[in-house]
Design a protein around this motif. Structure first.
Motif, PDB file in Angstrom:
ATOM      1  N   LEU A 162       0.808  -1.225   0.000  1.00 34.53           N
ATOM      2  CA  LEU A 162       0.000   0.000   0.000  1.00 34.53           C
ATOM      3  C   LEU A 162       0.835   1.265   0.000  1.00 34.53           C
ATOM      4  O   LEU A 162       0.647   2.132  -0.868  1.00 34.53           O
ATOM      5  CB  LEU A 162      -0.931   0.000   1.220  1.00 34.53           C
ATOM      6  N   ILE A 163       1.776   1.395   0.953  1.00 39.13           N
ATOM      7  CA  ILE A 163       2.455   2.678   1.152  1.00 39.13           C
ATOM      8  C   ILE A 163       3.327   3.038  -0.046  1.00 39.13           C
ATOM      9  O   ILE A 163       3.222   4.147  -0.588  1.00 39.13           O
ATOM     10  CB  ILE A 163       3.286   2.645   2.451  1.00 39.13           C
ATOM     11  N   ARG A 164       4.202   2.130  -0.471  1.00 44.67           N
ATOM     12  CA  ARG A 164       5.065   2.424  -1.617  1.00 44.67           C
ATOM     13  C   ARG A 164       4.254   2.637  -2.900  1.00 44.67           C
ATOM     14  O   ARG A 164       4.475   3.634  -3.603  1.00 44.67           O
ATOM     15  CB  ARG A 164       6.084   1.298  -1.800  1.00 44.67           C
ATOM     16  N   PRO A 165       3.305   1.747  -3.259  1.00 45.63           N
ATOM     17  CA  PRO A 165       2.534   2.009  -4.483  1.00 45.63           C
ATOM     18  C   PRO A 165       1.779   3.339  -4.448  1.00 45.63           C
ATOM     19  O   PRO A 165       1.714   4.050  -5.463  1.00 45.63           O
ATOM     20  CB  PRO A 165       1.567   0.822  -4.534  1.00 45.63           C
ATOM     21  N   LEU A 166       1.229   3.690  -3.283  1.00 48.27           N
ATOM     22  CA  LEU A 166       0.470   4.940  -3.194  1.00 48.27           C
ATOM     23  C   LEU A 166       1.389   6.150  -3.337  1.00 48.27           C
ATOM     24  O   LEU A 166       1.045   7.125  -4.034  1.00 48.27           O
ATOM     25  CB  LEU A 166      -0.279   4.994  -1.862  1.00 48.27           C
ATOM     26  N   SER A 167       2.572   6.119  -2.692  1.00 46.42           N
ATOM     27  CA  SER A 167       3.494   7.254  -2.802  1.00 46.42           C
ATOM     28  C   SER A 167       4.008   7.400  -4.244  1.00 46.42           C
ATOM     29  O   SER A 167       4.181   8.522  -4.729  1.00 46.42           O
ATOM     30  CB  SER A 167       4.665   7.087  -1.837  1.00 46.42           C
ATOM     31  N   VAL A 168       4.221   6.294  -4.934  1.00 47.55           N
ATOM     32  CA  VAL A 168       4.652   6.355  -6.341  1.00 47.55           C
ATOM     33  C   VAL A 168       3.523   6.884  -7.212  1.00 47.55           C
ATOM     34  O   VAL A 168       3.739   7.698  -8.124  1.00 47.55           O
ATOM     35  CB  VAL A 168       5.119   4.968  -6.821  1.00 47.55           C
ATOM     36  N   LEU A 169       2.308   6.432  -6.947  1.00 49.04           N
ATOM     37  CA  LEU A 169       1.156   6.903  -7.722  1.00 49.04           C
ATOM     38  C   LEU A 169       1.016   8.414  -7.637  1.00 49.04           C
ATOM     39  O   LEU A 169       0.835   9.110  -8.649  1.00 49.04           O
ATOM     40  CB  LEU A 169      -0.114   6.223  -7.212  1.00 49.04           C
ATOM     41  N   VAL A 170       1.135   8.954  -6.437  1.00 50.21           N
ATOM     42  CA  VAL A 170       0.975  10.398  -6.234  1.00 50.21           C
ATOM     43  C   VAL A 170       2.147  11.171  -6.840  1.00 50.21           C
ATOM     44  O   VAL A 170       1.958  12.178  -7.524  1.00 50.21           O
ATOM     45  CB  VAL A 170       0.840  10.712  -4.729  1.00 50.21           C
ATOM     46  N   SER A 171       3.373  10.688  -6.600  1.00 54.68           N
ATOM     47  CA  SER A 171       4.554  11.454  -7.008  1.00 54.68           C
ATOM     48  C   SER A 171       4.837  11.366  -8.501  1.00 54.68           C
ATOM     49  O   SER A 171       5.581  12.199  -9.027  1.00 54.68           O
ATOM     50  CB  SER A 171       5.785  10.981  -6.228  1.00 54.68           C
ATOM     51  N   SER A 172       4.266  10.388  -9.214  1.00 57.52           N
ATOM     52  CA  SER A 172       4.567  10.235 -10.647  1.00 57.52           C
ATOM     53  C   SER A 172       3.452  10.743 -11.546  1.00 57.52           C
ATOM     54  O   SER A 172       3.506  10.544 -12.763  1.00 57.52           O
ATOM     55  CB  SER A 172       4.846   8.758 -10.958  1.00 57.52           C
ATOM     56  N   MET A 173       2.460  11.397 -10.974  1.00 57.81           N
ATOM     57  CA  MET A 173       1.389  11.943 -11.805  1.00 57.81           C
ATOM     58  C   MET A 173       1.940  12.983 -12.775  1.00 57.81           C
ATOM     59  O   MET A 173       2.700  13.867 -12.388  1.00 57.81           O
ATOM     60  CB  MET A 173       0.310  12.575 -10.917  1.00 57.81           C
ATOM     61  N   GLY A 174       1.570  12.868 -14.022  1.00 55.11           N
ATOM     62  CA  GLY A 174       2.035  13.808 -15.036  1.00 55.11           C
ATOM     63  C   GLY A 174       3.464  13.607 -15.476  1.00 55.11           C
ATOM     64  O   GLY A 174       4.027  14.453 -16.159  1.00 55.11           O
ATOM     65  N   SER A 175       4.069  12.476 -15.105  1.00 55.05           N
ATOM     66  CA  SER A 175       5.477  12.248 -15.433  1.00 55.05           C
ATOM     67  C   SER A 175       5.694  11.630 -16.805  1.00 55.05           C
ATOM     68  O   SER A 175       6.805  11.592 -17.311  1.00 55.05           O
ATOM     69  CB  SER A 175       6.107  11.333 -14.382  1.00 55.05           C
TER      70      SER A 175
END
Length: 596
Positions: free
Chosen positions: A307-320
């Motif tokens: 949960l934690i790692r996938p969610l942080s990647v999802l948020v931080s990679s938006m628009g990348s």
């Protein structure tokens, strides 16, 4: 105690070396084997008891070792490189890391039973990946270049930043525990920053002005780091780690200060310290673990992984611009490493002395996170990459070791085909600059150093051509990369002809790697032919113009170098057996100058 201490140090060095060697052989982070050996030697068998053997020396020994480790890690952060790291990496090391820290802290509090202060410290320690654990995993997983670049740069950038942030959180906890005001905490931070900045400026200017002879630079830097750590601690309690971390960042970004040799020395020293320190720290784990620590550690790891790692990647990679498949693999891979293990153990030692409740649970939870992420992700990331279809195919690119005229001419010819990825590596700045100006990817430095492990992008690379003018270094690089690529993918250009080298040296060279092009082709002869006007010609063979026709056109003087078959597979000409180029193949041959 003298005999026991001597035996302890000797055993730790020998066992640490074996752990590093096994990790190199199986391409896994060495920290995994070091921690497992320490757990077996300490909690499981009771044969290693660091507190009894080292006594009052334990805390200062660990403190000084961690100070050197943090300094070495912070040297790698170069501000000018941050401009090109991409949106995804910027997100991962800023708000993505903060989001991960908060979620990990919440998990440590509600699942692990830690107080909020220790929970935030746990979050600061375990939101950090690192190049020493990422690099071996990338070699095993072999994701595409976009994923590899994101994960590698995340580890490089967040390693020193995460260490700095963890130190600040720790100092805030200590200041609060000792009843200090916010002003005292800020004073500690200012003192550490001032001492670290001043030390970097003084030492950097001594290096820039060449007031320290080259043979004393490594010794002088080590002494400066330890002096900075001790001086800062004497001025403001617990500010030493902050001082050495900032000293490394500042020194690594000073202009006209040559620190490559210092970094090489610090890498070797850090390997030695890490190999011994982690065995020592793992041996101190309490056994049995504190009530519920094992279950809590596994649960926190599962939550972080799923949960934690996938969610942080999802948020931080938006628009990348990353695809969902690429983001999924990045969200799966985040092994924890050196910073988390070493700093958590040091902090726990200090907090245990203050009598802080739950301090004995911090290290077991961090170590379970490290072991869980390394083992689980190493076992599952490659199959997941294949299933997501983001794994690289069998690598056919070429790592060219050497930036001299011969090596650059061959690199140009291979790069010009457009079918193969070519990387030139050497510590010759003039040659590396020439290759960069021609658009060929490069690595400036020693390709078998830890700096190469962190920064040398081997995505798509599966062959080595050792073509430097240093015979011994060619052999060293060949031995290193034949474990990486396989014995049949490593080649070397002779520096001496069979007649010039004695029998034993010639046999040893042949065992290391086959000779390029032919048994009598040497670096000097190739260079002489280039000076005489010979050139590398790239030709696609057809039914009407085959290899025999190419040889005849050049009056039987053509020397076959490489061939690329219709499937894009590179074939290298060696002295062990001739190639048989066929119609449809693209061949590269050294041919005489055309008459004018």
């Amino acid at each position: 105690m003298g005999i026991e201490l001597g035996m302890l140090l000797t055993l730790m060095l020998g066992i640490g070396f074996l752990c590093q060697w096994v990790a190199w052989r199986v391409r896994l982070p060495a920290i995994l084997f070091l921690l497992l050996v320490g757990i077996i030697a300490g909690p499981v068998t009771g044969s290693l008891q660091p507190d009894r053997v080292l006594g009052d020396l334990l805390f200062p020994v660990v403190s000084l070792a961690v100070a050197v480790i943090l300094f070495e890690g912070s040297l790698t952060l170069r501000f000018h490189e941050l401009k090109g790291i991409g949106k995804a990496v910027r997100g991962l090391v800023t708000y993505g890391a903060i989001l991960a820290l908060l979620m990990l802290a919440a998990a440590a509090h509600f699942i692990g039973g830690l107080g909020w202060e220790l929970s935030f410290l746990f979050g600061a320690l375990t939101c950090v990946t690192g190049p020493t654990v990422i690099a071996p995993m990338l070699r095993t997983v072999r994701p595409n270049a976009r994923i590899a670049n994101v994960l590698r740069w995340e580890g490089i950038v967040i390693d020193p930043i995460g260490a700095l942030f963890a130190v600040l959180v720790f100092e805030a906890i200590v200041s609060h525990r000792e009843g200090h005001s916010l002003g005292v905490f800020l004073g500690t931070v200012v003192a550490g920053a001032a001492v670290g900045g001043a030390a970097a400026w003084i030492h950097g200017n001594l290096l820039r002005r060449h007031w320290i002879p080259e043979y004393l630079q490594n010794f002088g830097t080590l002494a400066a780091v330890l002096l900075t750590f001790s001086l800062s601690n004497s001025l403001a309690h617990e500010s030493g780690l902050l001082a050495v971390t900032l000293m490394g960042i500042a020194l690594g970004n000073m202009k006209d200060v040559h620190i490559e040799d210092i970094m090489d020395f610090k890498e070797h020293l850090t390997t030695l310290l890490v190999s011994s320190l982690f065995i020592l720290l793992a041996a101190r784990l309490p056994w049995p673990l504190p009530d519920g620590a094992l279950f809590s550690g596994i649960a926190i790891f599962a939550l972080a992984q799923l949960l934690i790692r996938p969610l942080s990647v999802l948020v931080s990679s938006m628009g990348s611009g990353l695809t969902w498949r690429e983001r999924a693999l990045i969200g799966w891979v985040a092994p924890r490493g050196i910073v988390a293990a070493s700093v958590s153990a040091l902090f726990a030692l200090r907090l245990e002395k203050t009598g802080m409740t739950g301090a004995d649970r911090l290290v077991p939870l961090v170590f379970l996170m490290i072991i869980g992420t390394v083992v689980f992700q190493s076992a599952t990331a490659r199959p997941l990459a294949r299933w997501l279809r983001v794994a690289e195919p069998e690598p056919d690119g070429i790592l060219v070791y050497g930036a001299n005229r011969v090596a650059l001419e061959i690199a140009r010819a291979l790069h010009a085909t457009g079918a193969l990825r070519v990387v030139v590596a050497d510590d010759d700045w003039h040659g590396i600059r020439t290759a960069r100006m021609e658009g060929i990817p490069t690595f400036f430095g020693n390709p078998v150093s830890q700096a190469a492990d962190r920064n040398l992008d081997l995505s798509g690379i599966g062959h080595l051509l050792a073509m430097s003018t240093h015979r011994e270094l060619n052999s060293l690089v060949s031995v290193h990369y034949r474990e990486e690529f396989g014995r049949d993918k490593v080649f070397r250009l002779r520096n001496l002809s069979p007649e010039e080298s004695h029998g034993r040296a010639s046999l040893a060279g042949s065992l290391v790697a086959p000779a390029l092009f032919s048994e009598d082709m040497t670096h000097a002869r190739f260079d002489d032919l280039l000076q005489d006007g010979w050139r590398i010609a790239t030709t696609r063979l057809t039914e009407t113009f085959d290899w025999d026709a190419l040889v005849a056109q050049n009056e039987s003087h053509a020397i076959l170098l490489f061939a690329i078959d219709p499937r894009g597979v590179l074939r290298v000409a060696t002295g062990r057996g001739p190639l048989d180029p066929r119609p449809g193949w693209t061949v590269m041959a050294l041919v005489p100058a055309r008459p004018t």
